[in-house]
Structure formats: structure tokens, C-alpha cells
Design a protein around this motif. Structure first.
Motif, PDB file in Angstrom:
ATOM      1  N   THR A  28       9.300  18.438  60.412  1.00 56.22           N
ATOM      2  CA  THR A  28       8.157  19.194  59.917  1.00 56.22           C
ATOM      3  C   THR A  28       7.442  18.409  58.824  1.00 56.22           C
ATOM      4  O   THR A  28       8.029  17.540  58.163  1.00 56.22           O
ATOM      5  CB  THR A  28       8.591  20.549  59.346  1.00 56.22           C
ATOM      6  OG1 THR A  28       9.399  20.318  58.183  1.00 56.22           O
ATOM      7  CG2 THR A  28       9.374  21.345  60.384  1.00 56.22           C
ATOM      8  N   GLN A  29       6.162  18.747  58.620  1.00 58.27           N
ATOM      9  CA  GLN A  29       5.416  18.111  57.543  1.00 58.27           C
ATOM     10  C   GLN A  29       6.029  18.444  56.187  1.00 58.27           C
ATOM     11  O   GLN A  29       6.026  17.616  55.270  1.00 58.27           O
ATOM     12  CB  GLN A  29       3.951  18.550  57.591  1.00 58.27           C
ATOM     13  CG  GLN A  29       3.064  17.857  56.562  1.00 58.27           C
ATOM     14  CD  GLN A  29       1.595  18.188  56.748  1.00 58.27           C
ATOM     15  OE1 GLN A  29       1.197  18.695  57.794  1.00 58.27           O
ATOM     16  NE2 GLN A  29       0.787  17.897  55.743  1.00 58.27           N
ATOM     17  N   GLN A  30       6.570  19.654  56.058  1.00 59.49           N
ATOM     18  CA  GLN A  30       7.225  20.043  54.820  1.00 59.49           C
ATOM     19  C   GLN A  30       8.433  19.151  54.530  1.00 59.49           C
ATOM     20  O   GLN A  30       8.661  18.744  53.382  1.00 59.49           O
ATOM     21  CB  GLN A  30       7.668  21.503  54.895  1.00 59.49           C
ATOM     22  CG  GLN A  30       8.300  22.027  53.603  1.00 59.49           C
ATOM     23  CD  GLN A  30       8.728  23.478  53.721  1.00 59.49           C
ATOM     24  OE1 GLN A  30       8.930  23.984  54.815  1.00 59.49           O
ATOM     25  NE2 GLN A  30       8.872  24.154  52.587  1.00 59.49           N
ATOM     26  N   ALA A  31       9.189  18.816  55.590  1.00 55.50           N
ATOM     27  CA  ALA A  31      10.353  17.944  55.408  1.00 55.50           C
ATOM     28  C   ALA A  31       9.923  16.556  54.949  1.00 55.50           C
ATOM     29  O   ALA A  31      10.568  15.944  54.077  1.00 55.50           O
ATOM     30  CB  ALA A  31      11.147  17.852  56.708  1.00 55.50           C
ATOM     31  N   VAL A  32       8.824  16.051  55.511  1.00 48.51           N
ATOM     32  CA  VAL A  32       8.302  14.746  55.090  1.00 48.51           C
ATOM     33  C   VAL A  32       7.905  14.782  53.617  1.00 48.51           C
ATOM     34  O   VAL A  32       8.232  13.878  52.844  1.00 48.51           O
ATOM     35  CB  VAL A  32       7.110  14.334  55.976  1.00 48.51           C
ATOM     36  CG1 VAL A  32       6.383  13.119  55.387  1.00 48.51           C
ATOM     37  CG2 VAL A  32       7.581  14.030  57.394  1.00 48.51           C
ATOM     38  N   SER A  33       7.182  15.827  53.227  1.00 50.82           N
ATOM     39  CA  SER A  33       6.745  15.947  51.836  1.00 50.82           C
ATOM     40  C   SER A  33       7.940  16.004  50.886  1.00 50.82           C
ATOM     41  O   SER A  33       7.925  15.382  49.814  1.00 50.82           O
ATOM     42  CB  SER A  33       5.872  17.203  51.667  1.00 50.82           C
ATOM     43  OG  SER A  33       4.696  17.116  52.436  1.00 50.82           O
ATOM     44  N   LYS A  34       8.979  16.748  51.261  1.00 52.15           N
ATOM     45  CA  LYS A  34      10.154  16.863  50.408  1.00 52.15           C
ATOM     46  C   LYS A  34      10.871  15.517  50.271  1.00 52.15           C
ATOM     47  O   LYS A  34      11.325  15.153  49.178  1.00 52.15           O
ATOM     48  CB  LYS A  34      11.115  17.917  50.969  1.00 52.15           C
ATOM     49  CG  LYS A  34      10.647  19.354  50.783  1.00 52.15           C
ATOM     50  CD  LYS A  34      11.685  20.338  51.300  1.00 52.15           C
ATOM     51  CE  LYS A  34      11.251  21.774  51.039  1.00 52.15           C
ATOM     52  NZ  LYS A  34      12.242  22.745  51.555  1.00 52.15           N
ATOM     53  N   ARG A  35      10.974  14.770  51.378  1.00 50.67           N
ATOM     54  CA  ARG A  35      11.654  13.475  51.315  1.00 50.67           C
ATOM     55  C   ARG A  35      10.885  12.499  50.423  1.00 50.67           C
ATOM     56  O   ARG A  35      11.483  11.766  49.624  1.00 50.67           O
ATOM     57  CB  ARG A  35      11.805  12.897  52.721  1.00 50.67           C
ATOM     58  CG  ARG A  35      12.790  13.641  53.598  1.00 50.67           C
ATOM     59  CD  ARG A  35      12.837  13.027  54.990  1.00 50.67           C
ATOM     60  NE  ARG A  35      13.679  13.788  55.905  1.00 50.67           N
ATOM     61  CZ  ARG A  35      13.851  13.481  57.191  1.00 50.67           C
ATOM     62  NH1 ARG A  35      13.241  12.423  57.709  1.00 50.67           N
ATOM     63  NH2 ARG A  35      14.630  14.222  57.947  1.00 50.67           N
ATOM     64  N   VAL A  36       9.574  12.467  50.576  1.00 48.52           N
ATOM     65  CA  VAL A  36       8.771  11.568  49.750  1.00 48.52           C
ATOM     66  C   VAL A  36       8.858  11.973  48.281  1.00 48.52           C
ATOM     67  O   VAL A  36       8.989  11.119  47.394  1.00 48.52           O
ATOM     68  CB  VAL A  36       7.307  11.546  50.234  1.00 48.52           C
ATOM     69  CG1 VAL A  36       6.422  10.787  49.238  1.00 48.52           C
ATOM     70  CG2 VAL A  36       7.211  10.900  51.612  1.00 48.52           C
ATOM     71  N   ALA A  37       8.787  13.272  48.013  1.00 50.69           N
ATOM     72  CA  ALA A  37       8.884  13.740  46.632  1.00 50.69           C
ATOM     73  C   ALA A  37      10.239  13.370  46.023  1.00 50.69           C
ATOM     74  O   ALA A  37      10.326  12.970  44.851  1.00 50.69           O
ATOM     75  CB  ALA A  37       8.670  15.255  46.578  1.00 50.69           C
ATOM     76  N   ALA A  38      11.316  13.496  46.806  1.00 48.86           N
ATOM     77  CA  ALA A  38      12.651  13.139  46.311  1.00 48.86           C
ATOM     78  C   ALA A  38      12.737  11.648  46.003  1.00 48.86           C
ATOM     79  O   ALA A  38      13.325  11.239  44.990  1.00 48.86           O
ATOM     80  CB  ALA A  38      13.709  13.527  47.347  1.00 48.86           C
ATOM     81  N   LEU A  39      12.144  10.821  46.868  1.00 46.34           N
ATOM     82  CA  LEU A  39      12.159   9.376  46.635  1.00 46.34           C
ATOM     83  C   LEU A  39      11.357   9.026  45.379  1.00 46.34           C
ATOM     84  O   LEU A  39      11.770   8.175  44.579  1.00 46.34           O
ATOM     85  CB  LEU A  39      11.593   8.653  47.850  1.00 46.34           C
ATOM     86  CG  LEU A  39      11.583   7.119  47.797  1.00 46.34           C
ATOM     87  CD1 LEU A  39      13.004   6.581  47.629  1.00 46.34           C
ATOM     88  CD2 LEU A  39      10.946   6.542  49.058  1.00 46.34           C
ATOM     89  N   GLU A  40      10.226   9.690  45.197  1.00 45.15           N
ATOM     90  CA  GLU A  40       9.414   9.437  43.999  1.00 45.15           C
ATOM     91  C   GLU A  40      10.175   9.840  42.731  1.00 45.15           C
ATOM     92  O   GLU A  40      10.087   9.146  41.710  1.00 45.15           O
ATOM     93  CB  GLU A  40       8.085  10.191  44.103  1.00 45.15           C
ATOM     94  CG  GLU A  40       7.133   9.608  45.145  1.00 45.15           C
ATOM     95  CD  GLU A  40       5.847  10.395  45.293  1.00 45.15           C
ATOM     96  OE1 GLU A  40       5.900  11.625  45.113  1.00 45.15           O
ATOM     97  OE2 GLU A  40       4.801   9.790  45.590  1.00 45.15           O
ATOM     98  N   ARG A  41      10.937  10.939  42.803  1.00 47.11           N
ATOM     99  CA  ARG A  41      11.745  11.342  41.647  1.00 47.11           C
ATOM    100  C   ARG A  41      12.824  10.311  41.354  1.00 47.11           C
ATOM    101  O   ARG A  41      13.064   9.948  40.202  1.00 47.11           O
ATOM    102  CB  ARG A  41      12.375  12.716  41.884  1.00 47.11           C
ATOM    103  CG  ARG A  41      11.413  13.888  41.771  1.00 47.11           C
ATOM    104  CD  ARG A  41      12.170  15.201  41.662  1.00 47.11           C
ATOM    105  NE  ARG A  41      13.061  15.435  42.800  1.00 47.11           N
ATOM    106  CZ  ARG A  41      12.673  16.045  43.930  1.00 47.11           C
ATOM    107  NH1 ARG A  41      11.427  16.477  44.052  1.00 47.11           N
ATOM    108  NH2 ARG A  41      13.532  16.229  44.905  1.00 47.11           N
ATOM    109  N   ASP A  42      13.488   9.824  42.424  1.00 51.74           N
ATOM    110  CA  ASP A  42      14.551   8.831  42.237  1.00 51.74           C
ATOM    111  C   ASP A  42      14.016   7.539  41.630  1.00 51.74           C
ATOM    112  O   ASP A  42      14.670   6.924  40.778  1.00 51.74           O
ATOM    113  CB  ASP A  42      15.217   8.516  43.575  1.00 51.74           C
ATOM    114  CG  ASP A  42      16.062   9.669  44.092  1.00 51.74           C
ATOM    115  OD1 ASP A  42      16.391  10.571  43.292  1.00 51.74           O
ATOM    116  OD2 ASP A  42      16.384   9.666  45.302  1.00 51.74           O
ATOM    117  N   LEU A  43      12.837   7.130  42.056  1.00 54.14           N
ATOM    118  CA  LEU A  43      12.266   5.870  41.584  1.00 54.14           C
ATOM    119  C   LEU A  43      11.509   6.023  40.275  1.00 54.14           C
ATOM    120  O   LEU A  43      11.246   5.029  39.578  1.00 54.14           O
ATOM    121  CB  LEU A  43      11.329   5.286  42.651  1.00 54.14           C
ATOM    122  CG  LEU A  43      11.985   4.880  43.971  1.00 54.14           C
ATOM    123  CD1 LEU A  43      10.914   4.454  44.969  1.00 54.14           C
ATOM    124  CD2 LEU A  43      12.986   3.746  43.752  1.00 54.14           C
TER     125      LEU A  43
END
Length: 311
Positions: free
Chosen positions: A28-43
Motif C-alpha cells: 500500500t502507499q501507506q506502507a511505503v510512506s511509513k517505511r520512508v519515514a522510518a528510514l528518515e528518522r533512522d538517518l
């Protein structure tokens, strides 16, 4: 670092839109957004700028992208090293919206049983090195640019001549033409910020300019196809070249025109490259498919640079 998250980031970077990346990943698009947001938080940085036209890489995103691709390639090699039997046929198509990508989609429809991986490599030097190392099995390129002959262990066959079209906005002087001759383009500004010195497409357009006295400008940063389309639509003095098989979508209100170029028709020559000792069985299937479906080369009334291979 979670590789699914890395894969999602690369998919969004390639597609330019969260929705298209989600479709390609079958999530889902929501899953993509969550993954990108998590990566941005990690970095601790922003990787994308969200705009009405999609997702654009930030400076940090641009810096991270090649390393993300390296991580995925390492994963692919690790999996392939222990996979019994065979591995996917890995083919470089340069860009996701170009003619080579369309050829591989058609091949996949004709041979759905062939396990296939598609990658995007920027320049011919990187592609040839990947062919020689076994990282990829085949690559679509225009060969061989002046002063850059292929190594003896790399074979190539020309598979497609793609006509160039002129893309203009509604206010351009040639916007109402059903076709234009190369001679009519003299004196018009053709803007192509994606041309990078040293690439095979730069060599192609250099020869086109020299042969017909055209004005091609590669000035300014390359913000991608959306920015190019916006600028051409709003600037009556500018036009650009686009391959006939390039798939781009723009808002209807842009009023962009794709106009065939004639007398002669410049065609961009796509060749398939592979290492002559590559044993992958699906490579022979791909070569046979392209040989059977290729629309022909060097048609009357077309033009290619003199350095283009005839085979």
C-alpha cells in the motif's frame, strides 16, 4: 538497517511517486510512506521533498541513493550465491521510462516464466564493468561512442532505432506543425538539461548538432522530467527532443505537442550488450526474442552518427 526499507526508498527514487513505488512493490502507499519515514528518522535527514507532482530527492537523498543501490546489489549477490539451479536474468535498461524498459516489458509478457531483474545503470563504463564482473547479464546502450570501443569480450547487436520527436509547449512557433524537418529546427532552442558529457547520448547529440547546425542547450541543473515538461510547457522559446517510445505523462493543461521530425528522421540506436562467455540460458532467449521482434535498422530517410555499429 532494514533492506525492505532501503528497497522502498530506491523504488520511490526511481518512480518519482509514492503511489507508483507502492504498485511496483505490491504494497500500500501507506506502507511505503511509513517505511520512508522510518528510514528518515533512522538517518536523521529528509530524503524526499513531497510536491504535488510527486517525490523529489533532497540533497541528502541524492547522496544516499548510490549507497542504497550498493546495499541492494550486495543482497542480490548474496542470495544468488546460494540459490540452487538458476538466478534471475539481470538486465540494465538505463531508465524506467525509456524504450529499453518497454522492450523488456514486452519480453516479460512474451516469456513470463523467465525470472527477471531490471536495473538502471547510468553510463556505459559502469554497464560494461558490470557485464564483465557478472553483476548484470545484458545492457541496452548506443555503441560505440568515438574513442570508446567495446572490450573484446563484450558482444553487441543493434536491436532498435527509435525516432526522435520534438516536444513543444502550445506557444512554440512550431507547435501547430504535423511534422517538422531537421532544417526547420535550425535557429530554435532545444533544451536538454539531462545531457551529461562523456555519455553515449552526449556523443549522439554532439554529432546531431554538428551534422545539422542545431542549437541544443544542456544548461542548468537537471531536476528531472517533470521540471523539464513544466518549463517547456511555459516557455514558448524552448523545445526538447524525446524518443518516440519514451513514456511520460503530463497534465492536460500543459498542452504539450509531440511532433515527428523528418528529412531525415534522427533515430537513437539501441543495442543489446552482453559478455560473450555469459552462460545464463535466458540470455539466449532474450537475444532470440529481440532478433525476431526488432522493427529493422537503417530505414530509408533516417539518420544515425557514423560511429554507430551497423550489426
Amino acid at each position: 538497517m532494514d533492506l525492505d526499507t532501503i528497497r522502498t526508498f530506491v523504488a520511490v527514487a526511481d518512480a518519482g511517486r509514492f503511489q507508483e513505488a507502492a504498485a511496483g512493490l505490491a504494497v500500500t502507499q501507506q506502507a511505503v510512506s511509513k517505511r520512508v519515514a522510518a528510514l528518515e528518522r533512522d538517518l536523521g535527514v529528509r530524503l524526499f521533498t513531497r510536491t504535488p507532482r510527486g517525490a523529489e530527492l533532497t540533497i541528502d537523498g541524492q547522496a544516499f541513493l548510490p549507497h542504497a543501490r550498493d546495499l541492494l546489489r550486495v543482497e542480490e549477490r548474496a542470495v544468488a550465491s546460494v540459490r540452487p539451479g538458476r538466478r534471475p536474468l539481470r538486465v540494465d535498461v538505463i531508465a524506467s521510462r525509456g524504450a529499453a524498459s518497454g522492450l523488456m516489458r514486452a519480453f516479460h509478457r512474451a516469456h513470463p516464466a523467465v525470472d527477471l531483474d531490471v536495473v538502471w545503470l547510468f553510463d556505459i563504463g559502469t554497464a560494461v564493468a558490470a557485464l564483465r564482473s557478472g553483476e548484470i547479464d545484458a545492457s541496452f546502450r548506443a555503441v560505440a561512442a568515438p574513442g570508446r570501443p567495446l572490450p573484446e569480450d563484450i558482444d553487441a547487436v543493434r536491436v532498435l532505432d527509435e525516432p526522435l520527436q520534438l516536444l513543444t509547449g502550445p506557444g512554440h512557433a512550431l507547435a501547430g506543425a504535423r511534422s517538422v524537418t531537421v532544417a526547420q529546427l535550425a535557429g530554435h532552442r532545444i533544451w536538454m538539461p539531462g545531457i551529461v558529457p562523456g555519455t553515449e547520448w552526449a556523443a549522439y547529440y554532439d554529432d546531431l548538432v554538428a551534422e545539422f547546425g542545431l542549437t541544443i542547450e544542456a544548461t542548468g541543473p537537471n531536476f528531472g522530467s517533470d521540471a523539464l515538461l513544466d518549463t517547456v510547457a511555459d516557455t514558448p522559446a524552448l523545445a526538447t527532443f524525446m524518443g518516440e517510445l519514451t513514456r511520460l505523462v503530463w497534465p492536460a493543461e500543459h498542452g504539450l505537442r509531440r511532433i515527428p521530425v523528418t528529412a531525415p528522421t534522427p533515430v537513437y540506436p539501441h543495442s543489446l550488450l552482453w559478455h560473450r562467455d555469459n552462460p545464463h540460458p535466458a540470455l539466449a532467449t532474450l537475444r532470440a526474442y529481440l532478433a525476431a521482434t526488432a522493427p529493422g535498422r537503417d530505414a530509408p530517410g533516417t539518420w544515425v552518427p557514423g560511429w554507430v555499429r551497423a550489426d
